[in-house]
Design an enzyme around this catalytic site. Sequence first.
Site: not given
Length: 953
Positions: A394, A470
């Site tokens: 991220e 994820e």
Amino acid sequence: MLPPRAWYAASDAARLSLHGTWRFRLAPTAGAEGDAFARPDFDDATWQELRVPGTWVLKGFGTPWYTNTAYPFPVDPPRVPDENPTGDHRHVFDLPDDWGEGPAVLHFGGVESCARVWLNGQELGHFKGSRLPHEFEVGTLLRPRRNVLAVRVHQWSSGSYLEDQDQWWLPGIFRNVSLHRRPEGSVADHFVHAGFDHLTGEGTLRVECSPAGRVTVPELGLDLATGESATVPVRPWTAEQPYLYDGQLVTAGETVPLRIGFRTVRVEDGLLKVNGRRILLRGVNRHEFHPQSGRTVDPDTMRRDLLLMKRRNVNAVRTSHYPPHPAFLDLCDELGLWVVDECDLETHGFAQQGWRDNPVDDARWEPALLDRARRMVERDKNHPGVVLWSLGNECGTGRGLSAMASWIRDRDPSRPLHYEGDRSCADTDVYSRMYADHAEVERIGRRAEEPLADPELDARRRGLPFVLCEYAHAMGNGPGGLGEYQRLFETYERCQGGFVWEWIDHGIRRRTAEGEVFHAYGGDFGEELHDGNFVCDGLVFPDRVPSPGLGEFKKVVEPVRIEGGTGDGPGAVRITNLYDFADLGHLDFRWRYEVEGEVRGHGRLAVPALAPGEAAVVKLPPAPAGAVRAGEAIWTVRALLAEDTAWAPAGHEIAWGQLTAVPRPAPAPPVATATPRRGEGNVVVLGPGTFDATTGALGYLDGVQVGGPRLDVWRAPTDNDEAAPWQPEPRPATEWRRLGLHRMRHRVESVEPGPGALVVRTRVAPAGSPLALHAVYRWTARRDWLRLELGVDPEGAWPVPLPRLGVRMSVSGSLGFAEWYGGGPGEGYPDTRAAARIGRWSMPVDALQTPYVRPQENGARPGVRWAQLTRTDGSGLRIEGDPDFFFSARRWTDEELTAAAHTTDLRAGEELWLHLDHAQHGIGSQSCGPGVLPQHRLEVAPARFSFVFSSLR
């Protein structure tokens, strides 16, 4: 500072651990104290003591701070505020008598976030990169006696902008500190290359080393000069069969043990392959965390984690979002897990300003990014378990990531690259996503996803394997929808599995003033900016007790499928090998035959040693003699380890399946004989039941006081019901509260005693709304039982599903033991019940509760045919349902459960509260992922269900 190098746990060169009690002083700002503390003669007698490795905020100095994405300081890169807690550390140590003279290295395994180091008054330098090793040459500074090591650690630094990793901010020296003797000619660095050719069965070994030396592998008869290659037949390393060869690297000054695993990782034919075969990742994301010591995790706890993973069919770990302690990777090599090794890099907080000033797209930060990439790769390059390098997490996109990718590819072309944050996959070898819903995963599996604007990039990405780095957010009760994801992974070869977020709840162990233990989360330490219990989103609780979600995951991803009802005929079971490499020769199959939950027979089942991907139909034995009688009968077939392994003993269960032998007979409503009659006072008596004549409420059953039952639709919202604030509408709990489902009101329309039944008509609705549920309770009875048939019909156009649909009632708290026939032994909901096997189960009522860190709906047992609650003398209450129902019992109301922030907020009352639910809304994973799938939603519709209540004497 020395250049990064490969880590090895031990050699014949001396090492000195510097762990222990250090002297410590905390200042509120970075410039509050001068450097005098680094002098050897400085008097630290007034300082306090601190255990190293550790983190000072968990030892009473300051407080922890949790944020998910927001930086807990002003975003002004690369600067940090003056309010910067700074810990000064001092440690005095002597050298062993046989240490000798010459070069030595001072090693720091991990310090958050910036350290400045002195030895015997000489400043060595400073470093950043909290979860990466740093080393200094100190041989000329060492003394035989009274060496003084001084370390100043700042909580915040420019490096903090690169470490916004959805975890507690825990400053301190949290990993190994040690001194390494480096004799002349000792190993400066080494790189083990051990590839495997699946076509020939041969491995090729070459070890690079500086300085030159020799490599021996006795089991393979190898004795090679470093830099020399040899190709020999070998047993390959895989996560399923992690075979390691013991070897030695010998130079003029040092002998280093080697553990060599031969394997080759490639992306070819659009797939991620190891040793020529597609692999399916049954993975978890793992932060390093301990509820008392934070990121300081000891080797025994690491091993415990990995044993839990292996025993729950986990075969892969993503080291979110930084390289772990190197001992963890040693254990992954030994026990067998695929590892995605992730760089110590995340800049998520810049997303809040549209990625403006993002360090990964700023050339001034590039040296820092490359330093982190180098330190990860050089440290971990010799681990066969590491099959993917990850650039970080991220961080948006930028030239810095491209520079990291280019360096890693040049240094280690043997491993593919991973990074999720760039949808174009310009710098990666796999297409990675977070929380893509089931429909999108299916499109990606068909290579029919939405195209990129650049045709060339689109064609390249469409040819890459797909991984969910994820998915299935394991926050609180959940995650739901695991089984549907797994079927997509098995259907579409491009979809190669993923990593559940995440392994452990990061609750910090605390006690109330009364001494009760609970686990704290964001906001519990007075943080001015925090993200609440979003830090508690794991498959195990902070104390590493498995949650029901881990049991569900184990069942869903089991590598052997055992099923019936697929056209193979009665008395047969289909066995499918879902391993990537192993055949089924290491498993022992057992059968059990049960009638109404009672075992009537058991034995071994002969199953061929099926190769990966193969399936066979196996005949079951005849039903045991005398076992055929009226009642539901079920075969249970289990796959167990035939022999001990490094991670579980013989007899450990790998997989199981259940097949119906005799279906449950269709329940026939019992014939009622009792007639309602007026009793003394304002009551109606029907069989063993005594009802309030005005409200129609059941007050006594066989003379024992009860409360209810009455229609109930509310549940204490789960974290997934609450949903993340960035999730699109509708968010279930928000809509439920908006409609007022947590404050339903009941109006009795009529109480009608008739010739054979008592009928109570009610309207149940929230204030301020025209929506309602009409409930008709029809009570019938005989002398020894009472039957409720409940009809529910909606009024109005309901815009959202219900949380639950059933009845709630109270009974005496003395009924403290539960027994039931149905799904168990753990909880299960419509989309989390794969692990619930049909059987006869029993446990104390208190053990029915699941202690989620933030209390919420929990403990429902699905598919229950009957349940009973008893006292120590065996007396109690029995409940039978038609159809099957969800059963839960607890010592507090749903209103109390909804209001609780921690487990210690729940206080047992004098009553038990029973929920007998005809249906429940699914769980999903909308706390960060997708919501409940349509087939698991509890849409508002007419419903009919019944229960029979009777006393046990």
